[in-house]
Motif scaffolding. Structure first.
Motif, mmCIF file in Angstrom:
data_model
loop_
_atom_site.group_PDB
_atom_site.id
_atom_site.type_symbol
_atom_site.label_atom_id
_atom_site.label_comp_id
_atom_site.label_asym_id
_atom_site.label_seq_id
_atom_site.Cartn_x
_atom_site.Cartn_y
_atom_site.Cartn_z
ATOM 1 N N VAL A 48 61.813 2.246 58.921
ATOM 2 C CA VAL A 48 62.956 1.510 58.156
ATOM 3 C C VAL A 48 64.040 2.498 58.890
ATOM 4 O O VAL A 48 64.139 3.793 58.867
ATOM 5 C CB VAL A 48 62.908 1.889 56.739
ATOM 6 N N PHE A 74 62.200 4.995 49.916
ATOM 7 C CA PHE A 74 63.287 5.135 50.811
ATOM 8 C C PHE A 74 64.414 6.150 50.487
ATOM 9 O O PHE A 74 64.732 6.999 51.211
ATOM 10 C CB PHE A 74 63.621 3.950 51.344
ATOM 11 N N LYS A 133 61.811 0.546 48.141
ATOM 12 C CA LYS A 133 62.972 1.030 48.081
ATOM 13 C C LYS A 133 63.563 2.409 47.295
ATOM 14 O O LYS A 133 64.228 3.246 47.897
ATOM 15 C CB LYS A 133 63.915 0.136 46.963
ATOM 16 N N LEU A 148 68.502 2.984 58.518
ATOM 17 C CA LEU A 148 69.735 2.625 58.079
ATOM 18 C C LEU A 148 70.975 3.465 58.654
ATOM 19 O O LEU A 148 70.668 4.708 58.518
ATOM 20 C CB LEU A 148 69.511 2.451 56.538
ATOM 21 N N GLU A 187 70.062 -7.582 56.463
ATOM 22 C CA GLU A 187 71.157 -6.484 56.262
ATOM 23 C C GLU A 187 72.303 -7.394 56.474
ATOM 24 O O GLU A 187 72.633 -8.117 57.468
ATOM 25 C CB GLU A 187 71.169 -5.319 57.249
ATOM 26 N N GLY A 211 65.495 -5.851 46.624
ATOM 27 C CA GLY A 211 64.164 -6.334 47.270
ATOM 28 C C GLY A 211 63.136 -6.284 46.009
ATOM 29 O O GLY A 211 63.472 -5.367 44.760
ATOM 30 N N LEU A 229 63.053 -2.967 56.314
ATOM 31 C CA LEU A 229 64.075 -3.836 55.645
ATOM 32 C C LEU A 229 64.261 -4.783 56.486
ATOM 33 O O LEU A 229 64.128 -5.067 57.831
ATOM 34 C CB LEU A 229 65.213 -2.593 56.410
ATOM 35 N N VAL A 256 70.771 -1.820 47.875
ATOM 36 C CA VAL A 256 69.344 -2.083 48.341
ATOM 37 C C VAL A 256 68.522 -2.849 47.258
ATOM 38 O O VAL A 256 68.662 -2.276 46.224
ATOM 39 C CB VAL A 256 68.531 -0.545 48.308
ATOM 40 N N VAL A 299 71.110 -4.719 51.830
ATOM 41 C CA VAL A 299 70.042 -4.616 52.551
ATOM 42 C C VAL A 299 68.717 -5.048 51.556
ATOM 43 O O VAL A 299 68.805 -4.691 50.539
ATOM 44 C CB VAL A 299 69.776 -3.436 53.309
ATOM 45 N N MET A 330 64.772 -5.027 51.178
ATOM 46 C CA MET A 330 63.581 -4.588 51.600
ATOM 47 C C MET A 330 62.356 -5.321 51.138
ATOM 48 O O MET A 330 62.603 -6.031 50.160
ATOM 49 C CB MET A 330 63.315 -3.030 51.004
#
Ligand code: ADP
Ligand code: ADP
Length: 231
Positions: free
Chosen positions: A24, A47, A44, A26, A221, A38, A218, A36, A211, A213
């Motif tokens: 990942v 990360f 998430k 960013l 974006e 997802g 990822l 973020v 973004v 995930m």
């Protein structure tokens, strides 16, 4: 000016060979608000927790405000000074008053004088709308109020970056808005923020970038406009 630069971050658990982050990357610039999104379990939380060394990772590099995170945790104090974090569960100390919760780290970690720490804490509590509750204990506050105390507590360390990990997920619906409003005003003041949240309204109005995930990657974006108009 990039304040968070994560490059090709990988993390896996040896026990079950689960690859939670699969490369990942960013970059977040100063003053940017990144949301973020997802599905649950997509990585998430893991990360964003790497950004302040709450999670280690096996491969890749992460630089926070020019300081590279090292696996030997050499720069951990410097990094954690830069990065404030707010969790789903407010994690306040139940036996300390609201004011004491906010002054604890400035006094014991930053070595601020008590009077100075209290003066700053009162300003922050006013800003998040909790000044009247300063002498109360967390258990006497609503969830929304407790979360705003948690935000004030993170801000008391004067971080350059604020991370939010599903800050409204544990709240009753009527309390969500007051927390989102607090986050919104922080964003307006130019705070660099990375927020894991399912709050689409917040993402639409406040995020500079969204973004997405999925499965430790990822996968998208975009600006909120592009993101939410794109089915
Ligand atoms: P999200 O924030 O997107 O819900 P997380 O970052 O919390 O996702 O995802 C963590 C994933 O990693 C989950 O699927 C969880 O089961 C797995 N995980 C977390 N800790 C461990 C561990 N110690 N060993 C194995 N798997 C783990
Ligand atoms: P959250 O999604 O709320 O961040 P997780 O469910 O990912 O939390 O993880 C909660 C705790 O359980 C963490 O300490 C994590 O390391 C551990 N954990 C999660 N999934 C596993 C797993 N599959 N095996 C071992 N430990 C796990």
């Amino acid at each position: 000016e990039a304040v968070i630069v994560a490059k090709d971050v990988h993390k896996w658990y040896a026990s079950n060979k689960f690859h939670v982050l699969r490369g990942v990357s960013l970059t977040v610039n100063k003053g940017e608000v990144v949301v973020v999104m997802g599905p649950s379990g997509s990585g998430k939380s893991t990360f964003i927790r790497t950004f302040n060394a709450l999670e280690d990772y096996q491969k890749g590099t992460i630089t926070i405000d020019g300081i590279e995170l090292s696996h030997d945790l050499k720069n951990i104090d410097a990094i954690r000074r830069e990065v404030g974090m707010v969790f789903q569960q407010f994690n306040l100390f139940p036996h300390l008053s609201v004011l004491q919760n906010v002054t604890l780290a400035p006094i014991w970690v930053r070595r601020k004088k008590k009077a100075e720490a209290e003066a700053i804490a009162m300003q922050l509590l006013e800003k998040v709308g909790i000044l009247e509750q300063a002498k109360k204990f967390p258990g006497q506050l609503s969830g929304g109020q407790q979360q705003r105390v948690a935000i004030a507590r993170a801000l008391a360390m004067q971080p350059k970056i604020m991370l939010f990990d599903e800050p409204t997920s544990a709240l009753d619906p009527e309390m969500v808005r007051e927390v989102l409003d607090t986050m919104r005003s922080l964003a307006k003041e130019g705070m660099t923020m990375v927020c894991v949240t399912h709050e689409v309204g917040f993402a639409r109005e406040v995020a500079d970038r969204v973004v997405l995930m999925a499965d430790g990657l990822l996968v998208e974006e975009a600006t909120p406009k592009e993101f939410f108009n794109n089915p």
